[in-house]
Design an enzyme around this catalytic site. Structure first.
Site, short mmCIF file in Angstrom:
data_model
loop_
_atom_site.label_atom_id
_atom_site.label_comp_id
_atom_site.label_asym_id
_atom_site.label_seq_id
_atom_site.Cartn_x
_atom_site.Cartn_y
_atom_site.Cartn_z
N LYS A 95 -18.47 -29.99 67.64
CA LYS A 95 -18.91 -29.41 68.91
C LYS A 95 -17.87 -29.58 70.01
O LYS A 95 -17.82 -28.78 70.95
CB LYS A 95 -20.24 -30.04 69.36
CG LYS A 95 -21.32 -29.91 68.31
CD LYS A 95 -22.57 -29.25 68.82
CE LYS A 95 -23.26 -28.59 67.66
NZ LYS A 95 -24.63 -28.45 67.58
N LYS A 107 -28.17 -21.21 64.63
CA LYS A 107 -28.72 -20.79 65.93
C LYS A 107 -27.72 -20.05 66.81
O LYS A 107 -27.94 -19.92 68.00
CB LYS A 107 -29.21 -21.99 66.76
CG LYS A 107 -30.33 -22.81 66.17
CD LYS A 107 -30.66 -23.99 67.08
CE LYS A 107 -31.70 -24.92 66.53
NZ LYS A 107 -31.75 -26.22 67.18
N LYS A 114 -22.32 -22.97 58.30
CA LYS A 114 -23.74 -23.30 58.34
C LYS A 114 -24.51 -22.29 59.20
O LYS A 114 -23.99 -21.81 60.21
CB LYS A 114 -23.87 -24.70 58.95
CG LYS A 114 -25.26 -25.29 58.88
CD LYS A 114 -25.32 -26.66 59.54
CE LYS A 114 -25.56 -26.57 61.02
NZ LYS A 114 -26.02 -27.82 61.66
P1 AMP Z 1 -31.11 -28.87 64.83
O1 AMP Z 1 -31.35 -27.40 64.89
O2 AMP Z 1 -29.67 -29.19 64.77
O3 AMP Z 1 -31.90 -29.64 65.81
O4 AMP Z 1 -31.67 -29.29 63.40
C1 AMP Z 1 -33.03 -29.52 63.13
C2 AMP Z 1 -33.19 -29.84 61.67
O5 AMP Z 1 -32.88 -28.69 60.86
C3 AMP Z 1 -32.27 -30.95 61.16
O6 AMP Z 1 -32.98 -31.74 60.21
C4 AMP Z 1 -31.15 -30.21 60.50
O7 AMP Z 1 -30.53 -30.98 59.50
C5 AMP Z 1 -31.86 -29.02 59.90
N1 AMP Z 1 -30.96 -27.86 59.78
C6 AMP Z 1 -30.30 -27.22 60.78
N2 AMP Z 1 -29.56 -26.21 60.31
C7 AMP Z 1 -29.73 -26.20 58.96
C8 AMP Z 1 -29.21 -25.39 57.88
N3 AMP Z 1 -28.38 -24.36 58.11
N4 AMP Z 1 -29.61 -25.68 56.61
C9 AMP Z 1 -30.48 -26.71 56.36
N5 AMP Z 1 -30.99 -27.50 57.33
C10 AMP Z 1 -30.63 -27.26 58.61
#
Ligand code: AMP
Ligand code: TRP
Length: 327
Positions: A111, A197, A194
């Site tokens: 980031k 969002k 990955k």
């Molecule tokens: P975040 O959006 O970073 O707050 O992630 C929320 C949860 O979703 C966390 O447990 C991440 O590890 C999981 N996560 C986010 N992006 C992915 C992805 N592309 N594949 C699998 N898990 C994800």
């Protein structure tokens, strides 16, 4: 009994990656122990975000939690910022994490890579400290997360070990639990990245309408050759679609490969789109209903009360252990 804790940060619209890697598992944990699921809104402030966007995203996640089948009678659902003990505990525990180890965190490196030092907020650097506080504040034993978050949970484990060896058995040792299939869903437009969002073409957002979801899947980047085979190195695009398919149909990757033996890419993609829509359409209906009824408000309110009562127990234990006056 296990204490299970996890959170999602409201930085953007949730994706199919969030759903497969995290959200869909939370419900199943309700039969395995006591579950705490929160919206990591303080973490969302670690990168610039518009106030209205943050508020909207937080509401969305609350409604997604309920739509995914979390039962507020059994699971404590709350906003991180509504429980002041998170910040209070962090103020103490941050002293037990070191600059060197924070600098090594992959998420921080990713980031901050394109940012000038003078633009990187302290909160982004200290992100894992607040996250460790989130975890130990509820004596969590299991932390279900996607693969990208395991490094942060490892750091929380280091912190627990360090703190306890100095003060005695005060904090509970957590461990990450990563989903078997779908721990890392990749972008549909660039399957070496990955799904995260941030890319409207390559990410499937949980709020996308069915027509554009189908379109994104049908135009997902695929690989040369014509075989539907799992090989993340040679065939990252097809492998990602196989992962999505097997995660959502609850079969192994091998079973999915067998099912599409001899299929053309186009037919395979159509089957992937079908299963994604079969999952997301009813989910979106529940989400819309919950959002318009406003029932999530009461859930968050009660959740914060319950969370705060539990959090206070650990916070007092820590305050006492380190020598803060507590009479
Ligand atoms: P975040 O959006 O970073 O707050 O992630 C929320 C949860 O979703 C966390 O447990 C991440 O590890 C999981 N996560 C986010 N992006 C992915 C992805 N592309 N594949 C699998 N898990 C994800
Ligand atoms: N850092 C997590 C993410 O980006 C969100 C999060 C914050 C979290 N605190 C947590 C996850 C505690 C699990 C436990 O996905």
């Amino acid at each position: 009994m296990d204490r299970i804790l996890s959170g999602i940060k409201p930085t953007g619209s949730l994706t199919l990656g969030n759903y497969i890697g995290a959200l869909r598992h939370f419900r199943d944990f309700q039969d395995k122990g006591e579950v705490f699921i929160f919206i990591a809104d303080l973490h969302a402030l670690t990168l610039p975000i518009e106030p209205e966007t943050l508020r909207g995203n937080s509401r969305d996640i609350a409604a997604f939690y309920l739509a995914s089948g979390l039962d507020p009678e059994r699971t404590t659902i709350f906003l991180q910022s509504a429980v002041p003990q998170h910040a209070e505990l962090n103020a103490i525990l941050q002293n037990f994490l070191y600059m060197g180890e924070l600098r090594r965190m992959t998420q921080f490196k990713d980031k901050s890579q394109k940012m000038r030092d003078s633009a990187i907020g302290l909160g982004l650097f200290a992100y894992p400290s607040l996250m460790a506080s989130d975890i130990v504040l509820y004596d969590a034993t299991i932390v279900p997360v996607g693969e990208d978050q395991t490094q942060h949970v490892e750091l929380a484990r280091d912190l627990v070990g360090r703190f306890n060896s100095r003060y005695g058995e005060i904090l509970t040792m957590p461990r990450a639990e990563v989903t078997r299939v779908g721990k890392r869903i990749m972008s549909l437009s660039d399957p070496t990245k990955k799904m995260s969002k941030s890319d409207p073409k390559g990410d499937i957002f949980l709020k996308d309408d069915p027509v554009s979801i189908r379109k994104k899947i049908m135009s997902a980047k695929t690989d040369s050759g014509s075989e539907v085979r799992f090989d993340p190195v040679e065939k990252p695009g097809i492998s990602n679609l196989l992962t999505i398919y097997s995660a959502l149909s609850d079969i192994t990757i091998e079973e999915a490969e067998k099912r599409f033996e001899g299929s053309r890419y186009g037919d395979f993609k159509k089957a992937v789109a079908d299963i994604v829509l079969e999952t997301l359409v009813p989910f979106q209906e529940r989400y819309r209903q919950i959002l318009s009824s406003g029932e999530y408000l009461e859930v968050l309110h009660k959740g914060a009360e319950r969370a705060s009562r539990e959090a206070e127990k650990v916070l007092s234990r820590v305050q006492h252990a380190v020598g803060l006056l507590d009479e």
